[in-house]
Design a protein around this motif. Sequence first.
Motif, PDB file in Angstrom:
ATOM      1  N   SER A 136       0.820  -1.216   0.000  1.00 46.79           N
ATOM      2  CA  SER A 136       0.000   0.000   0.000  1.00 46.79           C
ATOM      3  C   SER A 136       0.852   1.263   0.000  1.00 46.79           C
ATOM      4  N   MET A 137       2.117   1.180   0.445  1.00 43.74           N
ATOM      5  CA  MET A 137       3.000   2.342   0.443  1.00 43.74           C
ATOM      6  C   MET A 137       3.605   2.615  -0.931  1.00 43.74           C
ATOM      7  N   PHE A 138       3.691   1.606  -1.778  1.00 41.73           N
ATOM      8  CA  PHE A 138       4.350   1.764  -3.073  1.00 41.73           C
ATOM      9  C   PHE A 138       3.383   1.734  -4.264  1.00 41.73           C
ATOM     10  N   GLU A 156      -3.931  -0.617  -8.183  1.00 39.77           N
ATOM     11  CA  GLU A 156      -2.874  -1.547  -8.581  1.00 39.77           C
ATOM     12  C   GLU A 156      -2.639  -2.643  -7.551  1.00 39.77           C
ATOM     13  N   GLN A 157      -3.160  -2.448  -6.350  1.00 38.06           N
ATOM     14  CA  GLN A 157      -2.814  -3.353  -5.246  1.00 38.06           C
ATOM     15  C   GLN A 157      -3.367  -4.773  -5.354  1.00 38.06           C
ATOM     16  N   PRO A 158      -4.640  -4.976  -5.783  1.00 38.55           N
ATOM     17  CA  PRO A 158      -5.141  -6.357  -5.787  1.00 38.55           C
ATOM     18  C   PRO A 158      -4.258  -7.318  -6.574  1.00 38.55           C
ATOM     19  N   LEU A 159      -3.832  -6.926  -7.765  1.00 39.97           N
ATOM     20  CA  LEU A 159      -2.999  -7.812  -8.582  1.00 39.97           C
ATOM     21  C   LEU A 159      -1.643  -8.027  -7.937  1.00 39.97           C
ATOM     22  N   ARG A 160      -1.016  -6.949  -7.431  1.00 35.84           N
ATOM     23  CA  ARG A 160       0.313  -7.097  -6.816  1.00 35.84           C
ATOM     24  C   ARG A 160       0.247  -7.963  -5.565  1.00 35.84           C
ATOM     25  N   GLY A 208      -6.831 -11.713  -8.353  1.00 32.78           N
ATOM     26  CA  GLY A 208      -6.243 -10.390  -8.251  1.00 32.78           C
ATOM     27  C   GLY A 208      -6.424  -9.580  -9.522  1.00 32.78           C
ATOM     28  N   THR A 209      -6.311 -10.244 -10.673  1.00 30.53           N
ATOM     29  CA  THR A 209      -6.490  -9.565 -11.962  1.00 30.53           C
ATOM     30  C   THR A 209      -7.919  -9.066 -12.129  1.00 30.53           C
ATOM     31  N   VAL A 210      -8.892  -9.924 -11.784  1.00 27.22           N
ATOM     32  CA  VAL A 210     -10.297  -9.518 -11.882  1.00 27.22           C
ATOM     33  C   VAL A 210     -10.569  -8.341 -10.956  1.00 27.22           C
ATOM     34  N   THR A 213      -9.285 -32.375  -2.339  1.00 22.67           N
ATOM     35  CA  THR A 213      -8.346 -31.869  -1.329  1.00 22.67           C
ATOM     36  C   THR A 213      -7.476 -30.764  -1.917  1.00 22.67           C
ATOM     37  N   TRP A 214      -7.057 -30.937  -3.155  1.00 25.36           N
ATOM     38  CA  TRP A 214      -6.260 -29.891  -3.809  1.00 25.36           C
ATOM     39  C   TRP A 214      -6.992 -28.552  -3.836  1.00 25.36           C
ATOM     40  N   LEU A 215      -8.309 -28.594  -4.041  1.00 22.67           N
ATOM     41  CA  LEU A 215      -9.095 -27.357  -4.132  1.00 22.67           C
ATOM     42  C   LEU A 215      -9.061 -26.553  -2.836  1.00 22.67           C
ATOM     43  N   GLN A 216      -8.754 -27.192  -1.701  1.00 25.50           N
ATOM     44  CA  GLN A 216      -8.758 -26.482  -0.422  1.00 25.50           C
ATOM     45  C   GLN A 216      -7.631 -25.465  -0.318  1.00 25.50           C
ATOM     46  N   TYR A 217      -6.632 -25.622  -1.161  1.00 22.36           N
ATOM     47  CA  TYR A 217      -5.501 -24.685  -1.111  1.00 22.36           C
ATOM     48  C   TYR A 217      -5.836 -23.346  -1.787  1.00 22.36           C
ATOM     49  N   ILE A 218      -7.029 -23.229  -2.323  1.00 25.17           N
ATOM     50  CA  ILE A 218      -7.457 -21.962  -2.907  1.00 25.17           C
ATOM     51  C   ILE A 218      -7.802 -20.956  -1.811  1.00 25.17           C
ATOM     52  N   VAL A 219      -7.734 -21.357  -0.544  1.00 19.36           N
ATOM     53  CA  VAL A 219      -8.041 -20.447   0.556  1.00 19.36           C
ATOM     54  C   VAL A 219      -7.214 -19.167   0.478  1.00 19.36           C
ATOM     55  N   GLY A 220      -6.059 -19.224  -0.204  1.00 22.87           N
ATOM     56  CA  GLY A 220      -5.246 -18.021  -0.361  1.00 22.87           C
ATOM     57  C   GLY A 220      -5.961 -16.912  -1.109  1.00 22.87           C
ATOM     58  N   ALA A 221      -6.892 -17.257  -1.998  1.00 24.88           N
ATOM     59  CA  ALA A 221      -7.612 -16.245  -2.776  1.00 24.88           C
ATOM     60  C   ALA A 221      -8.525 -15.397  -1.896  1.00 24.88           C
ATOM     61  N   PRO A 222      -9.423 -15.994  -1.098  1.00 27.36           N
ATOM     62  CA  PRO A 222     -10.221 -15.150  -0.205  1.00 27.36           C
ATOM     63  C   PRO A 222      -9.379 -14.388   0.808  1.00 27.36           C
ATOM     64  N   VAL A 223      -8.280 -14.975   1.257  1.00 27.65           N
ATOM     65  CA  VAL A 223      -7.402 -14.277   2.200  1.00 27.65           C
ATOM     66  C   VAL A 223      -6.855 -12.993   1.585  1.00 27.65           C
ATOM     67  N   ILE A 224      -6.311 -13.080   0.371  1.00 30.19           N
ATOM     68  CA  ILE A 224      -5.664 -11.908  -0.218  1.00 30.19           C
ATOM     69  C   ILE A 224      -6.685 -10.838  -0.590  1.00 30.19           C
ATOM     70  N   VAL A 225      -7.866 -11.237  -1.047  1.00 31.07           N
ATOM     71  CA  VAL A 225      -8.884 -10.243  -1.385  1.00 31.07           C
ATOM     72  C   VAL A 225      -9.353  -9.529  -0.116  1.00 31.07           C
ATOM     73  N   CYS A 226      -9.511 -10.266   0.973  1.00 35.46           N
ATOM     74  CA  CYS A 226      -9.908  -9.657   2.243  1.00 35.46           C
ATOM     75  C   CYS A 226      -8.831  -8.694   2.733  1.00 35.46           C
ATOM     76  N   TRP A 227      -7.549  -9.088   2.615  1.00 34.43           N
ATOM     77  CA  TRP A 227      -6.466  -8.184   2.983  1.00 34.43           C
ATOM     78  C   TRP A 227      -6.543  -6.898   2.178  1.00 34.43           C
ATOM     79  N   ASN A 228      -6.853  -7.026   0.888  1.00 35.35           N
ATOM     80  CA  ASN A 228      -6.891  -5.844   0.044  1.00 35.35           C
ATOM     81  C   ASN A 228      -8.061  -4.941   0.395  1.00 35.35           C
ATOM     82  N   ILE A 229      -9.173  -5.533   0.802  1.00 33.58           N
ATOM     83  CA  ILE A 229     -10.305  -4.715   1.258  1.00 33.58           C
ATOM     84  C   ILE A 229      -9.894  -3.877   2.453  1.00 33.58           C
TER      85      ILE A 229
END
Length: 505
Positions: free
Chosen positions: A169-171, A176-180, A337-339, A380-396
């Motif tokens: 957020s400082m740079f 631009e932040q969601p994708l980065r 992040g792109t969307v 089980t592999w699909l459970q690793y998508i948890v990173g997507a909601p995490v990063i979008v929430c961080w960006n909010i």
Amino acid sequence: MEKDPKVDYPTVEKDIALGETHDIGANLFLEAEQLSAEELETEGAKVLRILDWRIMPILYVTYVIQFLDKLSLNYASAYSLIPDLGLEGQRYSWVAAIFNFGYLFWALPANLLIQRLPIAKYMGGMLLIWSILVIAHIGAKNYAGILVLRFLLGMAEAGVSPCMMNLTSMFYKRSEQPLRMAIWLSANGMATMVGALLGFGLGHSHNTSLHSWQLIFLTIGLMNFVTACVFLWLMPDSPSSARFLSHRQRVIAVQRVAENMIGVKTREIKPRQALENLYDVKVLCCAGIGIGCGVINGGVSNFASALIKGFGFNGIYATLLQLPTGAFEALIVPICGTVATYVKDSRCIVLAVVSLIPFAGLLGIRFTDLDHRWTLVGCTWLQYIVGAPVIVCWNILATNVAGHTKRAVANGLWFTLYAAGNVAGANIFFAREAPRYYSALAGLLICYAGIIVLSVVAYVSMRWENARRDAVDTATCEGDVTSQAILDGFKDMTDMESKHFRYAL
């Protein structure tokens, strides 16, 4: 060259005096008044390219190594760690959970220290301490020893992700932040793939005095030590101290992020800002999402090996079969992040929609017959998508919480509850329920449902507030709202205090 007459640029005389703000970027922002709009646009694009080539690789590599450390216990458990240290039954669950107690203990102080201290130096120091603690795992001899190390490791890790959020957020502009942020969080996927290969390779090493699990901790710890040294050497504390930028480029870098309406950084702690979080709907929604994400992450990151072994795969292949999970995360998180970057006001919608994918995977694990073990592995592999909601929430949080103390406390609250969720998640997988773990699956399904509901509530509340403020500005014939919001940000006003602030949905 003349400035664009359509834009009401703030002036020193009219809007802000240097003595009225303690923001570290205020002086450079005022210097930007000497540049035309065309110069700012042209040179701003060049500065963005420089930042992408200098900042993003450091953040990405750092997050790869950092997440490798968090996965190290999971990979080590596929070998002789559990019998060697007497971690049978719920003992292993508590070893997994104690990390989060350390994280929970230090999350809020870590975020306040981020506001008070030079951020890159603080984060680099924590990475060094982290690396030493990981290496020290090879000397653990019993249950008590590994518990102490995991607690201290949780404390050291508590500031890493918040530092990454603040640096982004400082740079970078809020647009631009969601994708980065998605790019560096997708490093979790790369770490999962690298870690699976490391775990598989080190599991075949039998000609050393160290066990396979000790080699895993030693290798990852040394990698982190080198990364910490590089981070301290290369990462600046803010745009105003970036050695790889000229003075003019630093001015432009600060001017670029001024539109975030949160300033750059103020070290003063303001308790009244912290209290504002208690009645801010979007912060409370994000906090609830943090709990849900924590429960999911705590369960999946520590019990993926156990799940896959329960489907009929032995220890070494249980590690190797986690390799595709990294590819899922490395692909889907940047797509989200792109969307969120290019589709206006889509952050909350992306958060809700992407949560449906692992939700469906959990239903697959719950209702698919054990004879279809590859289907179960895929779910089980699909459970690793948890990173997507995490990063979008961080960006909010990063784009919608103004006021530096308020933001530090909001981030601290999120990570505290996330850590608490991880504690719960690591303890809802009961050995007696293997390989289905019905209680755990029910808990994870509830968490995803809660994430979807809370993301909708956050969207509606911010959209309503934006509309209300637009109506007020129209009725009072306000001038350039954006310019006023920028100045409010440099004055360290919160998003609720600044009526010119607009939320990014």
